[in-house]
Design a protein around this motif. Structure first.
Motif, short mmCIF file in Angstrom:
data_model
loop_
_atom_site.label_atom_id
_atom_site.label_comp_id
_atom_site.label_asym_id
_atom_site.label_seq_id
_atom_site.Cartn_x
_atom_site.Cartn_y
_atom_site.Cartn_z
N MET A 62 0.84 -1.18 0.00
CA MET A 62 0.00 0.00 0.00
C MET A 62 0.88 1.23 0.00
O MET A 62 1.87 1.30 0.73
CB MET A 62 -0.90 0.02 1.23
CG MET A 62 -1.62 1.32 1.35
SD MET A 62 -2.54 1.65 2.84
CE MET A 62 -1.57 1.01 4.12
N TYR A 122 -2.98 -1.08 10.36
CA TYR A 122 -1.86 -0.69 9.52
C TYR A 122 -0.51 -0.84 10.22
O TYR A 122 0.52 -0.64 9.60
CB TYR A 122 -2.02 0.76 9.06
CG TYR A 122 -3.17 0.98 8.12
CD1 TYR A 122 -3.15 0.47 6.82
CD2 TYR A 122 -4.29 1.69 8.51
CE1 TYR A 122 -4.19 0.67 5.96
CE2 TYR A 122 -5.36 1.90 7.64
CZ TYR A 122 -5.30 1.38 6.37
OH TYR A 122 -6.34 1.58 5.52
N ASP A 131 -3.43 6.99 3.42
CA ASP A 131 -3.47 5.81 2.58
C ASP A 131 -3.86 6.29 1.18
O ASP A 131 -4.95 6.84 0.98
CB ASP A 131 -4.50 4.82 3.12
CG ASP A 131 -4.70 3.59 2.25
OD1 ASP A 131 -4.38 3.61 1.04
OD2 ASP A 131 -5.20 2.58 2.78
N GLN A 132 -2.97 6.12 0.21
CA GLN A 132 -3.24 6.64 -1.14
C GLN A 132 -4.43 5.97 -1.82
O GLN A 132 -5.08 6.60 -2.65
CB GLN A 132 -2.00 6.49 -2.02
CG GLN A 132 -0.94 7.51 -1.68
CD GLN A 132 0.24 7.45 -2.62
OE1 GLN A 132 0.78 6.38 -2.88
NE2 GLN A 132 0.63 8.60 -3.13
N GLN A 133 -4.74 4.73 -1.47
CA GLN A 133 -5.87 4.06 -2.12
C GLN A 133 -7.21 4.58 -1.61
O GLN A 133 -8.13 4.78 -2.39
CB GLN A 133 -5.79 2.55 -1.90
CG GLN A 133 -4.65 1.89 -2.64
CD GLN A 133 -4.58 0.40 -2.35
OE1 GLN A 133 -5.03 -0.07 -1.31
NE2 GLN A 133 -3.99 -0.34 -3.28
N THR A 134 -7.32 4.78 -0.28
CA THR A 134 -8.60 5.17 0.30
C THR A 134 -8.67 6.66 0.63
O THR A 134 -9.74 7.16 0.96
CB THR A 134 -8.87 4.38 1.59
OG1 THR A 134 -7.87 4.76 2.57
CG2 THR A 134 -8.83 2.89 1.35
N ASN A 135 -7.52 7.34 0.59
CA ASN A 135 -7.40 8.74 0.99
C ASN A 135 -7.74 8.94 2.48
O ASN A 135 -8.07 10.03 2.90
CB ASN A 135 -8.25 9.66 0.11
CG ASN A 135 -7.56 10.99 -0.09
OD1 ASN A 135 -6.33 11.09 -0.11
ND2 ASN A 135 -8.35 12.04 -0.23
#
Length: 184
Positions: free
Chosen positions: A1, A101, A67-71
């Motif tokens: 991630m 995490y 988290d770049q996927q969920t912002n």
């Protein structure tokens, strides 16, 4: 991630307060030293950061770990106590707030990103931090990134279970950081 760092807003202090208050006084002390009283409140944080945050005048920059996927904001850390004469600063108040995490490399990635900011954007020559000797996972993370142990101050805190905690001062110099290729 993948993660990214963005400057935190004071309006987001409540997220950190909730993370800390999910634990106990010892967790708060591990995160902030003896600065705050448990339970943590946004009012305590606002009082502590009376000069504000994220400016040269405040002497502290607080970053949220995203988290770049969920912002989603999943943690935070700060760089502060800038010493212009020695060209150094201190990393602190480092937390991966979302437990799912932790122990996944997110903390290492976040600290790498902050080191890059410190050594490039702020042009620091040394970055320091303090860590209790009982926090072995954090110490291992810092050492993997090139931090060295400096002075040990023994028995600075007695936990709620009666255990004595000692404090390691750790540091990383820019030339070591560059040679270790810790650039993200």
């Amino acid at each position: 991630m993948g993660i990214k760092l963005e400057l935190l807003n004071e309006s987001e202090f409540g997220i950190i307060v909730n993370w800390i208050n999910n634990y106990d006084e010892d967790f708060l002390v591990q995160w902030s030293g003896l600065t705050y009283k448990f339970p943590l409140s946004t009012e305590q944080m606002l009082t502590h950061y009376l000069r504000g945050i994220n400016s040269q005048e405040s002497d502290v920059y607080i970053y949220k770990i995203i988290d770049q996927q969920t912002n989603e904001m999943i943690g935070s850390l700060q760089i502060c106590r800038f010493d212009a004469s020695n060209n150094e600063a201190v990393v602190g108040r480092f937390i991966i707030g979302e437990e799912r995490y932790r122990a996944s490399g997110i903390g290492t990635s976040a600290l790498k990103a902050l080191l890059k900011i410190g050594f490039t954007q702020f042009n620091l020559n040394r970055i320091k931090l303090n860590v209790y000797d009982t926090n072995q996972p954090a110490i291992r993370c810092y050492e993997r990134l090139g931090f060295k142990k400096g002075r040990l101050t023994e028995n600075v805190y007695t936990s709620s279970h009666g255990h004595q905690w000692s404090n390691w001062e750790m540091y990383l110099d820019k030339d070591i950081w560059e040679s270790e290729e810790n650039v993200v």
